[in-house]
Design a protein around this motif. Structure first.
Motif, PDB file in Angstrom:
ATOM      1  N   ASP A 138       0.834  -1.211   0.000  1.00 26.64           N
ATOM      2  CA  ASP A 138       0.000   0.000   0.000  1.00 26.64           C
ATOM      3  C   ASP A 138       0.867   1.259   0.000  1.00 26.64           C
ATOM      4  N   PHE A 139       1.933   1.218   0.762  1.00 24.78           N
ATOM      5  CA  PHE A 139       2.855   2.353   0.826  1.00 24.78           C
ATOM      6  C   PHE A 139       3.461   2.614  -0.563  1.00 24.78           C
ATOM      7  N   LEU A 140       3.914   1.560  -1.203  1.00 23.09           N
ATOM      8  CA  LEU A 140       4.533   1.708  -2.527  1.00 23.09           C
ATOM      9  C   LEU A 140       3.497   2.111  -3.571  1.00 23.09           C
ATOM     10  N   LYS A 141       2.301   1.580  -3.433  1.00 23.61           N
ATOM     11  CA  LYS A 141       1.237   1.917  -4.377  1.00 23.61           C
ATOM     12  C   LYS A 141       0.888   3.400  -4.287  1.00 23.61           C
ATOM     13  N   ALA A 142       0.908   3.929  -3.054  1.00 25.80           N
ATOM     14  CA  ALA A 142       0.611   5.355  -2.872  1.00 25.80           C
ATOM     15  C   ALA A 142       1.622   6.205  -3.642  1.00 25.80           C
ATOM     16  N   GLY A 197       1.013   7.408   5.064  1.00 21.05           N
ATOM     17  CA  GLY A 197       2.124   7.825   5.919  1.00 21.05           C
ATOM     18  C   GLY A 197       3.227   8.564   5.181  1.00 21.05           C
ATOM     19  N   VAL A 198       2.952   8.978   3.967  1.00 24.76           N
ATOM     20  CA  VAL A 198       3.955   9.687   3.178  1.00 24.76           C
ATOM     21  C   VAL A 198       3.981  11.173   3.556  1.00 24.76           C
ATOM     22  N   LEU A 199       2.805  11.730   3.762  1.00 30.22           N
ATOM     23  CA  LEU A 199       2.698  13.147   4.101  1.00 30.22           C
ATOM     24  C   LEU A 199       2.124  13.328   5.500  1.00 30.22           C
ATOM     25  N   LYS A 200       2.444  14.499   6.049  1.00 26.11           N
ATOM     26  CA  LYS A 200       1.817  14.915   7.300  1.00 26.11           C
ATOM     27  C   LYS A 200       0.919  16.103   6.997  1.00 26.11           C
ATOM     28  N   GLN A 201      -0.230  16.123   7.656  1.00 24.74           N
ATOM     29  CA  GLN A 201      -1.203  17.167   7.404  1.00 24.74           C
ATOM     30  C   GLN A 201      -1.362  18.032   8.652  1.00 24.74           C
ATOM     31  N   HIS A 248      -5.738  12.779  -3.805  1.00 22.17           N
ATOM     32  CA  HIS A 248      -4.381  12.226  -3.840  1.00 22.17           C
ATOM     33  C   HIS A 248      -3.637  12.553  -2.546  1.00 22.17           C
ATOM     34  N   LEU A 249      -3.819  13.764  -2.067  1.00 21.54           N
ATOM     35  CA  LEU A 249      -3.163  14.154  -0.815  1.00 21.54           C
ATOM     36  C   LEU A 249      -3.652  13.281   0.339  1.00 21.54           C
ATOM     37  N   LYS A 250      -4.939  13.021   0.331  1.00 25.02           N
ATOM     38  CA  LYS A 250      -5.505  12.166   1.378  1.00 25.02           C
ATOM     39  C   LYS A 250      -4.884  10.766   1.334  1.00 25.02           C
ATOM     40  N   THR A 251      -4.779  10.246   0.130  1.00 23.83           N
ATOM     41  CA  THR A 251      -4.165   8.926  -0.051  1.00 23.83           C
ATOM     42  C   THR A 251      -2.742   8.913   0.506  1.00 23.83           C
ATOM     43  N   LEU A 252      -1.995   9.969   0.219  1.00 28.83           N
ATOM     44  CA  LEU A 252      -0.598  10.035   0.658  1.00 28.83           C
ATOM     45  C   LEU A 252      -0.496  10.179   2.176  1.00 28.83           C
ATOM     46  N   VAL A 253      -1.437  10.915   2.768  1.00 30.02           N
ATOM     47  CA  VAL A 253      -1.448  11.053   4.226  1.00 30.02           C
ATOM     48  C   VAL A 253      -1.746   9.695   4.864  1.00 30.02           C
ATOM     49  N   GLN A 254      -2.753   9.009   4.315  1.00 30.37           N
ATOM     50  CA  GLN A 254      -3.132   7.710   4.874  1.00 30.37           C
ATOM     51  C   GLN A 254      -2.010   6.683   4.756  1.00 30.37           C
TER      52      GLN A 254
END
Lengths: 98, 98
Positions: free
Chosen positions: A11-15, A62-66, A54-60
DNA sequence: GACACATTTGCACAAATATGCAAATATAAG
DNA sequence: CTTATATTTGCATATTTGTGCAAATGTGTC
């Protein structure tokens, strides 16, 4: 390695493995301060709602912090977390178990 | 960074970012010698034709190397290539441009 | 409260993807 | 050449995913 761990890593890589999302990541890579979504819209030519998703996906993943800042939400790369995850995978793959 | 480079990296990550494909990669991680497709079928509970397609995807993404051995084809991890790609990304993401 | 601005959500839809099965192909062995 | 085994391909299908638009929500400003 458990199925859940494999799924989490997948999932992390897919994001990260989608053009517009990776563009957002690279864009945030060059920012020293957190950026809001409107500003990030510039780097990919899609609707703001798409960027939001897309931002939501990346936050979920663990790639981004919101962060909430008034009526905006700002995003920043979780640099150490992403780097750690990628390096752990690299180490695992490079190591030939004897 | 050009769109093409971003797309290439996204494709590489996308290839790794699927449960069954990542399972195949982890499986090959623990193998010292190249494995044939039939043997690799064990690690994911899908049809052989599906495994065949996933392996093809991974070869095209540069994750695996393929060899012909008689009527079998054997697969092995391109460990250095994958590790290099992941580490370059980790470095890029961790480095805060001043 | 009325308004402006930032972001998210509901909905519809097209495209991509993962999958299984059966048939086709490739190749070794007899 | 026939058979057996390994792998790929064609086809159908269900699911997921990326997308845009319009409406809804949240929040600061007047």
């Amino acid at each position: 390695m458990s199925d859940i761990q494999v799924q989490d890593t997948a999932d992390f890589l897919k994001a990260l493995g989608e053009f517009n999302r990776l563009s957002l990541v690279y864009r945030l890579c060059d920012c020293q301060s957190p950026q809001n979504a409107m500003c990030l819209c510039d780097c990919c030519s899609v609707d703001a709602s798409v960027v939001s998703r897309h931002l939501k996906t990346l936050v979920q993943a663990g790639v981004l912090k919101q962060e909430k800042k008034g009526r905006e939400r700002t995003y920043s790369l979780d640099r150490s977390r992403v780097a750690k995850e990628l390096r752990e995978l690299a180490d695992r793959i490079e190591t030939n178990i004897e």
